[in-house]
Design an enzyme around this catalytic site. Structure first.
Site: not given
Ligand code: IMP
Ligand code: MG
Length: 176
Positions: A43, A96, A100, A149-150, A162
């Site tokens: 990503g 990054e 989230d 979700f984006v 992507r």
């Molecule tokens: P975290 O561990 O909850 O902070 O998750 C972060 C990871 O979840 C990011 O690096 C993304 O790979 C994925 N992610 C979170 N939100 C989205 C979204 O809205 N679209 C696509 N991938 C997401």
């Molecule tokens: Mg990621």
């Protein structure tokens, strides 16, 4: 626009301006340092290549591959590709796509700190700070976004989208 997409929330021009602004800040902060960018596959790739070109300093970069387990082992991350170069004594900046809950980056941060970089900071293109489960220090944020979700600019849904040059929301019926 593709039928799976709902709305563009960050158009390409705003995205580019945001990335350039981050590049200027990082350029000021890392003058005379040994800047080493690390992104998390896949990503972060699009953001990494644009951000690197917006930084007017000598730098190097590397990629880390991870896969995260969903469900009961939330926050457990497995390395699928290690770094190629040592980070010991270097000024590491993690690049990054989106933060989230913070669980993924908290793991990666702990893991990288064991390798004794001179410094370790975090730069994210997108952020949902109100979703945090673990507190992590985030030094550079491009855009705060709502809880939708984006996709686009590196972010995918089932491997697709992507290569969009903007950030768009997906039709909610697709992921609910
Ligand atoms: P975290 O561990 O909850 O902070 O998750 C972060 C990871 O979840 C990011 O690096 C993304 O790979 C994925 N992610 C979170 N939100 C989205 C979204 O809205 N679209 C696509 N991938 C997401
Ligand atoms: Mg990621």
């Amino acid at each position: 626009m593709d039928e799976d997409l709902e709305q563009i929330i960050i158009p390409a021009a705003r995205l580019r301006a945001g990335v350039r602004a981050l590049g200027r800040r990082i350029t000021r902060d890392y003058a005379e340092r040994d800047l080493h960018l690390i992104t998390i596959l896949r990503g972060g790739l699009f953001f990494l290549t644009d951000l690197a070109r917006a930084i007017a300093l000598p730098l190097s970069l590397d990629c880390l591959g991870i896969s995260s387990y969903a469900g009961q082992q939330q926050g457990t991350v497995r390395l699928t590709k290690d770094l190629d170069d040592s980070i010991q004594g270097r000024d590491v900046l993690i690049v990054e796509d989106i933060i989230d809950t913070g669980l993924t980056l908290a793991y990666i941060r702990r893991h990288l700190l064991l390798r004794e970089p001179a410094s370790l900071r975090i730069c994210t293109l997108l952020d949902r700070p109100y979703r945090r489960i673990v507190d992590i220090p985030v030094d550079y944020v491009g855009f705060e976004i709502p809880d939708v979700f984006v996709v686009g600019y590196g972010l995918d849904w089932r491997g697709r989208y992507r290569n969009l040059d903007c950030i768009a929301t997906l039709r909610p019926e697709l992921y609910r």
